[in-house]
Design a protein around this motif. Structure first.
Motif, short mmCIF file in Angstrom:
data_model
loop_
_atom_site.label_atom_id
_atom_site.label_comp_id
_atom_site.label_asym_id
_atom_site.label_seq_id
_atom_site.Cartn_x
_atom_site.Cartn_y
_atom_site.Cartn_z
N VAL A 82 0.95 -1.00 -0.11
CA VAL A 82 0.17 -0.01 0.02
C VAL A 82 0.85 1.29 -0.12
N THR A 85 2.55 1.56 -3.59
CA THR A 85 1.78 1.83 -4.70
C THR A 85 1.18 3.25 -4.42
N SER A 86 0.90 3.70 -3.29
CA SER A 86 0.30 5.11 -3.12
C SER A 86 1.24 6.11 -3.42
N THR A 87 2.68 6.09 -3.35
CA THR A 87 3.51 7.13 -3.79
C THR A 87 4.25 6.91 -5.14
N ARG A 89 3.62 5.23 -8.05
CA ARG A 89 2.98 5.46 -9.22
C ARG A 89 3.17 7.08 -9.69
N LYS A 90 2.79 8.03 -8.80
CA LYS A 90 2.62 9.31 -9.22
C LYS A 90 4.16 10.05 -9.31
N SER A 106 -6.57 14.89 -4.62
CA SER A 106 -5.44 13.62 -4.71
C SER A 106 -4.50 13.64 -3.70
N GLN A 110 -3.46 10.81 -1.22
CA GLN A 110 -2.08 10.41 -1.23
C GLN A 110 -1.52 10.57 0.17
N VAL A 113 -3.37 8.10 2.63
CA VAL A 113 -2.98 6.85 2.56
C VAL A 113 -1.49 6.43 2.78
N ALA A 114 -0.73 7.36 2.31
CA ALA A 114 0.80 6.89 2.86
C ALA A 114 0.91 7.11 4.18
#
Length: 189
Positions: A82, A85-87, A89-90, A106, A110, A113-114
């Protein structure tokens, strides 16, 4: 007498949920190297995805790994998935030039979640240390103290703790952004 057709367009009220978008620059001064910088980031992200997914699959499939120590290791792998994936990709999208902006909503999502994943990961590490402590110092009581139900409670507590820690700052940021979008208060003018 007809109404001007541009009047409804000018009379629309937009609900702004924040300050708009943020421009993401990547690594300032090294724009020419963004493609090269993205290679190790992408390889490490793919390695994290493959290894953590493999670990989760092994823990779920093998009956010998259905013990609290391995379940905690699976929770750590899930939190790592998690978090990555939360950081990442961007970050890859910025380095590859696919996306140079992020909306305020967004960005808040982010951030939430991070930080929840990071907080949950730290609590899972604490639970793993407690698991090993009980196994070493209280070996006869280990089976009664560390059950799969206790591991499940620890997982729920980890995510709940992370959400409770991060909900107030995100709510305050959202409120501040809404007040900022509304303009200065009349008593401040």
């Amino acid at each position: 007498m007809e109404l001007d057709p541009t009047l409804p367009v000018l009379n629309q009220t937009w609900l702004s949920l924040g300050p708009g978008t943020f421009v993401l620059l990547g690594v300032p001064g090294m724009e020419a190297l963004h493609a090269w910088l993205s290679v190790p980031v992408c390889l490490l992200y793919l390695a994290a995805l493959v290894v953590n997914t493999l670990l989760l699959g092994l823990v779920a499939a093998d009956k010998a790994l259905q013990r609290p120590m391995y379940q905690l290791l699976g929770l750590l792998a899930a939190a790592d998935l998690v978090l990555a994936t939360s950081t990442v990709r961007k970050a890859l999208a910025v380095l590859w030039g696919l996306s140079g902006e992020i909306s305020f909503q967004s960005c808040l999502a982010q951030l939430f979640v991070a930080h929840v994943a990071f907080t949950a990961e730290s609590l899972v590490l604490l639970a793993m240390a407690m698991d090993r402590y009980v196994a070493i110092c209280q070996p006869l009581r280990y089976g009664a103290l560390m059950t799969l139900r206790v591991v499940g409670i620890m997982a729920v507590a980890a995510v709940t703790r992370g959400a409770c820690v991060m909900a107030p700052p995100v709510a305050l940021l959202q409120r501040t952004a809404l007040l900022w979008a509304a303009g200065p208060a009349p008593h401040l003018l």
